[in-house]
Write an enzyme that holds these catalytic residues in place. Structure first.
Site, PDB file in Angstrom:
ATOM      1  N   GLU A   5      -0.480  -1.555  -6.802  1.00  0.00           N
ATOM      2  CA  GLU A   5      -1.112  -0.260  -6.590  1.00  0.00           C
ATOM      3  C   GLU A   5      -2.119   0.068  -7.671  1.00  0.00           C
ATOM      4  O   GLU A   5      -2.077  -0.482  -8.768  1.00  0.00           O
ATOM      5  CB  GLU A   5      -0.044   0.846  -6.462  1.00  0.00           C
ATOM      6  CG  GLU A   5       0.976   0.892  -7.588  1.00  0.00           C
ATOM      7  CD  GLU A   5       0.582   1.788  -8.727  1.00  0.00           C
ATOM      8  OE1 GLU A   5      -0.472   2.428  -8.660  1.00  0.00           O
ATOM      9  OE2 GLU A   5       1.334   1.822  -9.719  1.00  0.00           O
ATOM     10  N   GLN A  48      -3.635   7.283  -4.898  1.00  0.00           N
ATOM     11  CA  GLN A  48      -2.912   6.029  -5.156  1.00  0.00           C
ATOM     12  C   GLN A  48      -3.122   5.086  -3.972  1.00  0.00           C
ATOM     13  O   GLN A  48      -2.741   5.410  -2.847  1.00  0.00           O
ATOM     14  CB  GLN A  48      -1.415   6.307  -5.331  1.00  0.00           C
ATOM     15  CG  GLN A  48      -0.594   5.058  -5.628  1.00  0.00           C
ATOM     16  CD  GLN A  48       0.890   5.363  -5.719  1.00  0.00           C
ATOM     17  OE1 GLN A  48       1.462   5.958  -4.806  1.00  0.00           O
ATOM     18  NE2 GLN A  48       1.518   4.978  -6.804  1.00  0.00           N
ATOM     19  N   GLU A  68       7.303  12.370  -2.140  1.00  0.00           N
ATOM     20  CA  GLU A  68       7.763  11.808  -3.413  1.00  0.00           C
ATOM     21  C   GLU A  68       7.741  12.898  -4.474  1.00  0.00           C
ATOM     22  O   GLU A  68       6.805  13.704  -4.517  1.00  0.00           O
ATOM     23  CB  GLU A  68       6.807  10.657  -3.800  1.00  0.00           C
ATOM     24  CG  GLU A  68       7.130   9.953  -5.095  1.00  0.00           C
ATOM     25  CD  GLU A  68       6.055   8.892  -5.451  1.00  0.00           C
ATOM     26  OE1 GLU A  68       5.370   8.381  -4.538  1.00  0.00           O
ATOM     27  OE2 GLU A  68       5.900   8.628  -6.650  1.00  0.00           O
ATOM     28  N   HIS A  94       2.115   8.634   1.878  1.00  0.00           N
ATOM     29  CA  HIS A  94       3.001   9.681   1.346  1.00  0.00           C
ATOM     30  C   HIS A  94       2.215  10.666   0.496  1.00  0.00           C
ATOM     31  O   HIS A  94       1.089  10.399   0.093  1.00  0.00           O
ATOM     32  CB  HIS A  94       4.145   9.058   0.516  1.00  0.00           C
ATOM     33  CG  HIS A  94       3.720   8.382  -0.746  1.00  0.00           C
ATOM     34  ND1 HIS A  94       3.449   7.025  -0.825  1.00  0.00           N
ATOM     35  CD2 HIS A  94       3.510   8.851  -2.010  1.00  0.00           C
ATOM     36  CE1 HIS A  94       3.116   6.715  -2.069  1.00  0.00           C
ATOM     37  NE2 HIS A  94       3.137   7.813  -2.812  1.00  0.00           N
TER      38      HIS A  94
HETATM   39  C1  MC0 Z   1       8.464   5.513   8.011  1.00  0.00           C
HETATM   40  N1  MC0 Z   1       8.393   6.673   8.696  1.00  0.00           N
HETATM   41  C2  MC0 Z   1       7.464   7.450   8.145  1.00  0.00           C
HETATM   42  C3  MC0 Z   1       6.947   6.709   7.065  1.00  0.00           C
HETATM   43  N2  MC0 Z   1       7.594   5.518   7.007  1.00  0.00           N
HETATM   44  N3  MC0 Z   1       7.043   8.681   8.453  1.00  0.00           N
HETATM   45  C4  MC0 Z   1       6.062   9.199   7.675  1.00  0.00           C
HETATM   46  N4  MC0 Z   1       5.500   8.539   6.631  1.00  0.00           N
HETATM   47  C5  MC0 Z   1       5.915   7.302   6.295  1.00  0.00           C
HETATM   48  N5  MC0 Z   1       5.367   6.666   5.266  1.00  0.00           N
HETATM   49  C6  MC0 Z   1       9.190   7.055   9.873  1.00  0.00           C
HETATM   50  C7  MC0 Z   1       9.140   5.969  10.926  1.00  0.00           C
HETATM   51  O1  MC0 Z   1       8.017   6.149  11.773  1.00  0.00           O
HETATM   52  C8  MC0 Z   1      10.449   6.177  11.641  1.00  0.00           C
HETATM   53  O2  MC0 Z   1      10.321   7.218  12.578  1.00  0.00           O
HETATM   54  C9  MC0 Z   1      11.387   6.625  10.549  1.00  0.00           C
HETATM   55  O3  MC0 Z   1      10.561   7.136   9.499  1.00  0.00           O
HETATM   56  C10 MC0 Z   1      12.210   5.490   9.984  1.00  0.00           C
HETATM   57  O4  MC0 Z   1      11.291   4.464   9.660  1.00  0.00           O
HETATM   58  P1  MC0 Z   1      11.620   2.925   9.886  1.00  0.00           P
HETATM   59  O5  MC0 Z   1      10.340   2.208   9.997  1.00  0.00           O
HETATM   60  O6  MC0 Z   1      12.606   2.748  10.954  1.00  0.00           O
HETATM   61  O7  MC0 Z   1      12.428   2.605   8.583  1.00  0.00           O
HETATM   62  P2  MC0 Z   1      12.011   1.882   7.292  1.00  0.00           P
HETATM   63  O8  MC0 Z   1      13.052   0.846   7.069  1.00  0.00           O
HETATM   64  O9  MC0 Z   1      10.594   1.453   7.287  1.00  0.00           O
HETATM   65  O10 MC0 Z   1      12.178   3.042   6.204  1.00  0.00           O
HETATM   66  C11 MC0 Z   1      11.287   4.128   6.128  1.00  0.00           C
HETATM   67  C12 MC0 Z   1      11.532   4.802   4.760  1.00  0.00           C
HETATM   68  C13 MC0 Z   1      11.235   3.718   3.680  1.00  0.00           C
HETATM   69  C14 MC0 Z   1      10.591   6.008   4.638  1.00  0.00           C
HETATM   70  C15 MC0 Z   1      12.987   5.254   4.680  1.00  0.00           C
HETATM   71  O11 MC0 Z   1       9.893   3.252   3.820  1.00  0.00           O
HETATM   72  C16 MC0 Z   1      11.441   4.205   2.276  1.00  0.00           C
HETATM   73  O12 MC0 Z   1      12.564   4.226   1.767  1.00  0.00           O
HETATM   74  N6  MC0 Z   1      10.357   4.585   1.561  1.00  0.00           N
HETATM   75  C17 MC0 Z   1      10.427   5.048   0.173  1.00  0.00           C
HETATM   76  C18 MC0 Z   1       9.904   4.012  -0.800  1.00  0.00           C
HETATM   77  C19 MC0 Z   1       8.452   3.648  -0.572  1.00  0.00           C
HETATM   78  O13 MC0 Z   1       7.833   4.054   0.412  1.00  0.00           O
HETATM   79  N7  MC0 Z   1       7.882   2.845  -1.505  1.00  0.00           N
HETATM   80  C20 MC0 Z   1       6.490   2.397  -1.434  1.00  0.00           C
HETATM   81  C21 MC0 Z   1       5.606   3.278  -2.257  1.00  0.00           C
HETATM   82  P3  MC0 Z   1      10.595   6.987  14.138  1.00  0.00           P
HETATM   83  O14 MC0 Z   1      10.289   8.307  14.776  1.00  0.00           O
HETATM   84  O15 MC0 Z   1       9.687   5.866  14.535  1.00  0.00           O
HETATM   85  O16 MC0 Z   1      12.049   6.638  14.188  1.00  0.00           O
HETATM   86  S1  MC0 Z   1       5.973   3.041  -3.971  1.00  0.00           S
HETATM   87  C22 MC0 Z   1       5.109   4.193  -4.825  1.00  0.00           C
HETATM   88  O17 MC0 Z   1       4.415   4.963  -4.236  1.00  0.00           O
HETATM   89  C23 MC0 Z   1       5.286   4.171  -6.340  1.00  0.00           C
HETATM   90  C24 MC0 Z   1       4.793   2.864  -6.909  1.00  0.00           C
HETATM   91  C25 MC0 Z   1       4.609   5.365  -7.050  1.00  0.00           C
HETATM   92  O18 MC0 Z   1       4.259   6.360  -6.403  1.00  0.00           O
HETATM   93  O19 MC0 Z   1       4.450   5.308  -8.285  1.00  0.00           O
END
Ligand code: MC0
Length: 142
Positions: free
Chosen positions: A43, A59, A133, A83
């Protein structure tokens, strides 16, 4: 309780290309680049403005692989807003308060974020479809 918008996270396929686009289009500058293995991203933070307790940034996020949060997001939705991150003064207090209101915390404890921050994510399904976040910045040198 929220100090500012710390950053907006934007998912992209190619970090270098997207940095060049943002620099050329908006005149912003990269102030930090990191690989965060735990989060599965490389990033870059591009500075926008200064606010209480820290700056605000764009970001840009490129996934380290398909089986990462940003990799899955790109496969499902394509490039775009991933996000929004809010600055808070005390991340553990914010997690306790927000978690106590019924919003699912995706992190049990704060994790390492960009530029020495402590971060924690809230489930998008509990925040009106917005992956959210919380960010606590490190103390500024006096
Ligand atoms: C998934 N969903 C979202 C989404 N990602 N909705 C809005 N915005 C997003 N970014 C929705 C999907 O469409 C789905 O809805 C539901 O959430 C579950 O998603 P999934 O695809 O079935 O599940 P996963 O396994 O992809 O998990 C999604 C989840 C995961 C958000 C829980 O990505 C997570 O834990 N994210 C947090 C960590 C992260 O994103 N890290 C990267 C940035 P439907 O309706 O289709 O069921 S790190 C970062 O940014 C750091 C470095 C920093 O800021 O310093």
């Amino acid at each position: 309780m929220l100090l500012r918008i710390d950053h907006v996270g934007i998912a992209c396929e190619n970090l270098d290309e997207k940095i060049a686009y943002y620099e050329a289009t908006f005149g912003v500058t990269v102030v930090s680049r990191e690989v965060n293995e735990e989060q599965g991203v490389k990033e870059a933070m591009l500075h926008v403005a200064d606010g209480e307790g820290g700056g605000s940034y764009i970001q840009l996020l490129e996934p380290l692989g398909p089986d990462t949060p940003v990799g899955k997001f790109l496969a499902k939705r394509g490039e775009g807003l991933h996000h929004i991150a809010y600055g808070v003064p005390d991340i553990e207090a914010a997690m306790e308060r927000i978690g106590g209101s019924g919003v699912r915390l995706l992190d049990e404890r704060p994790r390492h974020g960009a530029m020495g921050t402590s971060i924690a994510f809230l489930h998008p399904k509990d925040v009106g479809g917005v992956l959210t976040e919380l960010v606590e910045s490190p103390p500024r040198p006096s």
